[in-house]
Enzyme design. Structure first.
Site, short mmCIF file in Angstrom:
data_model
loop_
_atom_site.label_atom_id
_atom_site.label_comp_id
_atom_site.label_asym_id
_atom_site.label_seq_id
_atom_site.Cartn_x
_atom_site.Cartn_y
_atom_site.Cartn_z
CB SER A 183 -0.90 0.01 1.24
OG SER A 183 -1.59 1.25 1.35
CE1 TYR A 196 -4.38 -2.22 4.89
CE2 TYR A 196 -3.64 0.00 4.42
CZ TYR A 196 -4.06 -1.24 3.98
OH TYR A 196 -4.17 -1.48 2.62
#
Length: 290
Positions: A183, A196
């Site tokens: 990501s 995350y």
């Protein structure tokens, strides 16, 4: 010729937040996971793939693209996502390929550690592993983040892909490929997505370490780092006020669609990428990765 800024709509305005895990079937504006413009050329003919999180979003787009390119595909997904998974299975089978549905929770070690064996049992082998499933949780304040949040997110986002890669490598032949979904959060972390973001930073390091280790076996390992991509992940992983403006800050003025990532996964899975390993491909809408 199509202007990429207006190729797909900018959704989010009427989208309602969902409880984890978000479901594509419940979204107001559905993500685009395939288009008539995609032209397959048997780049994965005869291969067998496992795509985690393959029921929806990026995972669905990748699974269907792999099937169009000639691969049989197994998808791993949470049991609560069965409705979405059925749509993916239907799309894979419409390409004339075998589809295997493997529901379960990657936080469950017994399920996780048995996945690769199930794929080999049902498809005869495993040539491609896509570690795409991820757990993203947004927090209203920094103080709301707990050790338990880190524990669960790391089990799904770091430990599970490591173990799956380890078991897959035992079964894979030279020429196989592992592709991880990391990501932009690994490079530009948000404080309200901190567990995350930290897990994705660890996943980047894991990708590079696995690449160095597994190239000795002829297995390539790469990753794709998405930016704002329209998928069910964001219906529960983004604060409501950000969901309505999701992707507007990109150079395109809109979020990306899953179909816009799928060709990169196809390349990395194919023999055309025979000299590519340990790379992180940023698909961020112009933000880049550093």
């Amino acid at each position: 010729m199509t202007d990429p800024k207006s190729k797909f709509p900018a959704p989010g305005k009427n989208e309602q937040p969902q409880e984890y895990p978000g479901k594509e079937a419940a979204m107001v504006t559905k993500p685009v996971y395939e288009t008539d413009s995609y032209r397959a050329s048997d780049r994965l003919k005869g291969k067998a793939a496992l795509v985690t999180g393959g029921d929806s979003g990026i995972g669905r787009a990748v699974a269907v693209a792999f099937a169009k390119e000639g691969a049989d595909v197994a998808i791993a997904y949470l049991p609560e996502e069965e409705e979405d998974a059925k749509e993916t299975v239907k799309s894979i089978e419409s390409c004339g390929r075998r589809a295997v549905a493997l529901p379960g929770d990657l936080a469950d070690a017994a399920y996780r550690d048995g996945l690769v064996g199930e794929v080999v049992e049902k498809l005869g082998k495993i040539d491609i592993l896509v570690n795409n499933a991820g757990l993203q949780k947004a927090f209203e304040t920094f103080e709301d983040i707990t050790a338990e949040d880190f524990d669960l997110i790391y089990r799904v986002n770091v430990i599970a892909p490591f173990m799956l890669s380890k078991f897959a490598a035992e079964k894979m032949q030279p020429g196989s490929a592992i592709i991880n979904t990391v990501s932009i959060q690994a490079y530009e972390p948000s404080s309200l997505l901190l567990p995350y973001a930290a897990s994705k930073g660890a996943f980047v390091a894991l990708t590079k370490g696995l690449a160095e280790e597994l190239i000795e076996k002829g297995i390539r390992v790469n990753a794709v780092a998405p930016g704002p991509i329209w998928s069910p992940l964001n219906t529960h992983g983004s604060p409501p006020e950000k969901l309505k403006k999701f992707g507007e800050g990109s150079s395109f003025g809109r979020p990306g669609q899953p179909i816009e990532l799928a060709p990169v996964y196809v390349l990395l899975a194919s023999d055309d990428a025979s000299y590519i390993t340990a790379e992180i491909y940023g698909i961020t809408g112009g933000a880049g990765i550093a």
